[in-house]
Design a protein around this motif. Structure first.
Motif, PDB file in Angstrom:
ATOM      1  N   UNK A 143       0.840  -1.201   0.000  1.00 22.35           N
ATOM      2  CA  UNK A 143       0.000   0.000   0.000  1.00 22.35           C
ATOM      3  C   UNK A 143       0.875   1.251   0.000  1.00 22.35           C
ATOM      4  N   UNK A 144       0.325   2.338  -0.576  1.00 21.56           N
ATOM      5  CA  UNK A 144       1.000   3.638  -0.587  1.00 21.56           C
ATOM      6  C   UNK A 144       0.057   4.686  -0.014  1.00 21.56           C
ATOM      7  N   UNK A 145       0.632   5.668   0.656  1.00 21.23           N
ATOM      8  CA  UNK A 145      -0.136   6.756   1.251  1.00 21.23           C
ATOM      9  C   UNK A 145       0.551   8.067   0.888  1.00 21.23           C
ATOM     10  N   UNK A 146      -0.242   9.046   0.482  1.00 19.38           N
ATOM     11  CA  UNK A 146       0.308  10.382   0.229  1.00 19.38           C
ATOM     12  C   UNK A 146       0.523  11.079   1.564  1.00 19.38           C
ATOM     13  N   UNK A 147       1.629  11.773   1.686  1.00 17.77           N
ATOM     14  CA  UNK A 147       1.929  12.485   2.926  1.00 17.77           C
ATOM     15  C   UNK A 147       2.044  13.981   2.638  1.00 17.77           C
ATOM     16  N   UNK A 148       1.878  14.759   3.674  1.00 15.15           N
ATOM     17  CA  UNK A 148       2.011  16.206   3.590  1.00 15.15           C
ATOM     18  C   UNK A 148       3.476  16.552   3.828  1.00 15.15           C
TER      19      UNK A 148
END
Length: 63
Positions: A9-14
């Protein structure tokens, strides 16, 4: 998140919050909890990779 050679899984980060203590750890804990069964099944520790977002295309003198 990777387990072995498998992308999970991938998650966008700030990027503005990446230096805040615990910001990335929160994502790691959530991913480990969410995929606990898979981690136990593979009997392998997950790996985490953080990469900068792609830059917008810059004009080139060759275009």
């Amino acid at each position: 998140m990777y387990i072995g050679n498998d992308f999970i899984e991938a998650i966008n980060i700030d990027m503005n919050r990446i230096s805040k203590p615990g910001y990335l750890g929160q994502f790691k804990r959530n991913l480990k909890s969410k995929h606990r069964e898979l981690i136990e099944e593979k009997n392998n520790k997950p790996d985490f990779l953080v990469v900068p977002p792609p830059e917008t295309e810059k004009p080139s003198k060759f275009n």
